[in-house]
Design a protein around this motif. Structure first.
Motif: not given
Lengths: 397, 332
Positions: B242-243, B246-247, B250-251, B253-254, B259, B275, B278-279
């Protein structure tokens, strides 16, 4: 890291929990297609029962994965039951009320034990065990593993040392094979073929002469091979009565009111189909379908309209949200927007799968299992004792 | 579906055996694996890919449940092969029919019309005499190779627990049967099965602990207990990445409450679930990657082909066609 929704296992049956099912039975037979986590569920159910109730619980597994085996302290385990040290429970801050015992089904050893029990005398026993065909046949005979599992179940039940036995059935091409194994074994021992094979060779020739299809067998396989087989079966025949009687008793054990079946499946198409068929077979045979475990299900929250709406909003607003959050996150608006898009994509993918699964869950609910339990998919292994106990909690066991 | 790379890149040096690109140049490919990993879909996809490349291909369903026919999108077939598409034929193994064919072809035994009693006792003979059922099945496949009826035979073979007995049957029979025509037949079967250029075993797995462990054990069993050679491992249902790193930061941090709350103010109450999804993918993929690393480490030199997860969006012939496309890419 636990998956979202972990802890959200919801017993769906009419008022029946898995714990109640375990408390009401002496034998729990777990069945299901390969790869659905049957062995782990069997171990978790047994561990939960031993922790919660002051009973002596045995988990009888078949060829467990190594990590599960070592979690249970089964590095060198065979047919002999060993107790999981109480200290393992205490170490988890979780003193067990009862005892957890484990054993692994060793097919070859079980056959040897059976022969030893049923052979009329020591000489026959030794002759059978030494017969070169014996090993090959016990290892390859399709019915052999299934029969041995059923047979051990019966033996342990009669033995009476355990208050609850949880059996993990062998992976078969078809889970129903396990149910048929005792009857097929009895049928095999009374078959015409067997009678022909063990007839003296001379009279067999006469028979063969009158039946061309038997002559073909001689021609195909060679007289010597058939003679080898015959010798083996002549020896085996001496155990006929014991085996047939035993098969009948094993079948009775499976039908006993103290026995219940726990069908384990994932919501993938093939295992779910097999589970549904198996539940039907149980009913047709008048056997007790006690519960259905839907393993590794996706969080139900995925399939809600609210989640779908949020994913849509996330995708549509990703640029604006990226700009808003960029400062707080210390990243460029474009990077944040891309991550948000990916999150929405990921959600869409899982939600599509979840929708498929819900359809199958609905269909499985019609099997009429008194207890239906969902176990959420988590992104970690449940192979330690602590993991098994956590799974037991999720199962409501 | 996402088009990112699957969980692990094929290693450049992973083609030391007969090159992975030559997988379909073999004459006989057995596709096996633990139950539930997608063995039948992969067998169907390999057969379809071979046929689309102009190879006259026979796809054989050894367990005869009809799943292979469904995956190919053809009507169920019997022992007699039926056309299932351009350059593609389908058959379902039937050991009794195989015996009948064998008797007819080799012994000229005039019992064909009198098989009734034999059929009734056949199951018992086959169960009692080790290797008989298996050799009738594997023998039929090898026979098709020997007669050059097809360019390639793809067998949707029995699952891990049973495939070894299958592949080892000719040797077992050779040991147990000392004379007679059956013993003679084992020689040419062994020639075909033991030739890595003509025959290969493909193990299908998913990037999960149990299937990977079983694949490693099965690979050892194929090497040690059968005359056949492992041609490739197919890692099916590999989750997309998925990421990038770096992404992913960021993820993460969401997930900070502040946030998430700021997000939810715009995207609504389902934000946590989104979320969470995705996790879950990130976590599952991370675990899958470590399983695949273990697989490659345990089977150095074995080509590993990667097929991405389809998230239940496809099944039947549509899934087969998609997987065939990915296999074409992987085989170069």
């Amino acid at each position: 890291m636990a998956a979202d929704g972990a802890g959200a296992a919801v017993p769906r049956g009419p008022d029946t929990t898995l714990a109640a099912l375990l408390d009401g039975h002496r034998l729990v037979v777990t069945c299901g297609a390969g790869g659905v986590g049957k062995t782990t569920v069997a171990a978790a159910v047994g561990a939960a029962a031993a922790r919660r109730t002051p009973r002596r619980v045995l988990v009888l597994t078949v060829d467990p994965a190594r990590r599960l085996a070592s979690a249970l302290g089964m590095e060198r385990l065979g047919n002999v039951e060993v107790r999981v040290p109480p200290a393992r429970f205490s170490a988890l801050g979780d003193d067990a009320e009862g005892e957890l015992w484990v054993a692994m089904l060793d097919t070859k050893q079980s056959w040897d034990d059976l022969v030893a029990r049923h052979a009329p005398d020591a000489r026959t026993r030794d002759a059978i065990l030494a017969n070169p065909l014996y090993r090959n046949i016990t290892a390859r005979f399709a019915t052999s593993h299934d029969y041995i599992a059923a047979e051990r179940l019966h033996e342990i039940d009669v033995d009476g040392r355990f208050d609850l036995v949880v059996v993990d059935t062998p992976p078969s091409r078809n889970a129903v094979d396990f149910l048929d194994a005792p009857a097929r074994m009895a049928e095999f021992f009374s078959s015409r073929l067997l009678r022909w094979l063990i007839a003296p060779y001379r009279s067999r020739l006469v028979t063969a002469a009158s039946r061309p299809f038997l002559a073909v067998a001689d021609r195909l396989l060679g007289a010597q091979f058939l003679a080898d087989i015959a010798e083996f079966f002549i020896l085996f025949r001496t155990m006929y009565d014991g085996f047939v009687e035993r098969s009948v008793a094993v079948e009775r054990t499976l039908r006993d009111p103290g026995t219940t079946f726990l069908v384990v499946t994932t919501l993938e198409p093939a295992p779910a189909r097999e589970a549904e068929q198996f539940c039907g077979e149980l009913r047709r045979r008048g056997l007790a379908l006690g519960g259905l475990v839907l393993n590794r299900t996706l969080p139900e929250a995925l399939a809600t309209g609210a989640a779908a709406a949020s994913a849509r909003a996330l995708r549509e607003g990703s640029s604006a949200l990226g700009a808003t959050l960029a400062g707080d996150l210390g990243a460029s608006a474009r990077d944040v927007a891309r991550v948000l898009d990916e999150v929405a994509d990921g959600y869409d993918n899982l939600a599509a799968t979840a929708a498929e699964q819900e359809g199958r869950a609905t269909s499985l609910a019609r099997t009429g299992a008194p207890t239906v339990v969902r176990v959420p998919l988590v992104d970690r292994d449940l192979a330690e004792l602590g993991g098994l106990l956590a799974l037991g909690d999720l199962l409501g066991a | 579906m996402a088009t990112r790379r699957p969980a692990a890149e094929p290693q450049p040096g992973s083609t030391t055996l007969p090159a992975v690109g030559t997988l379909l140049d073999r004459k006989l490919v057995f596709v096996t694996g633990k139950g539930g990993v997608g063995k039948t879909s992969v067998a169907a996809a390999l057969a379809q890919l071979a046929a689309s490349q102009g190879r006259r291909t026979l796809a054989c369903e050894v367990d005869a449940k009809g799943d292979l026919a469904a995956a190919i999108g053809a009507p169920r077939s019997g022992f007699e092969a039926t056309a299932a598409g351009r350059d593609l034929w389908l058959m379902a193994m039937d050991t009794e029919a195989s015996l009948r064919e064998y008797l007819k072809l080799n012994l000229h035994v005039p019992v064909v019309t009198r098989l009734g009693p034999l059929a009734r006792t056949f199951d018992f003979v086959a169960d009692a005499a080790p290797g008989v059922k298996e050799i009738l099945s594997v023998g039929k496949l090898a026979w098709e190779v020997r007669q050059r009826h097809y360019d390639l035979v793809v067998a949707d073979a029995p699952a891990s627990g049973h495939v070894i007995a299958h592949l080892a049957a000719p040797e077992v029979i050779k040991e147990l049967v000392h004379v007679g025509p059956i013993r003679g037949q084992t020689e040419w079967m062994l020639d075909i099965l033991s030739d890595p250029v003509r025959t290969g075993v493909v193990i299908v797995t998913t990037p999960e602990e149990l299937p990977v462990t079983e694949t490693i054990e099965l690979a050892a069993d194929v090497a040690n207990r059968t005359p056949a050679h492992l041609a490739a491992v197919v890692a099916n249902r590999v989750l997309p990445e998925l990421f990038n790193r770096r992404e992913e930061e960021l993820f993460d941090q969401l997930g900070d409450p502040g946030v998430t709350a700021a997000l939810a103010a715009v995207t609504g109450e389902g934000t946590d679930a989104v979320l969470g999804a995705a996790r879950l993918i990130v976590g599952l993929r991370r675990r899958a990657a470590s399983q695949l690393a273990e697989l490659r480490e345990a089977l150095p030199g074995t080509p590993v082909l990667y097929l991405p997860e389809q998230f239940g969006r496809l099944d039947g012939p549509a899934l087969t066609a998609t997987l065939a496309g990915f296999l074409a890419d992987e085989l170069g």
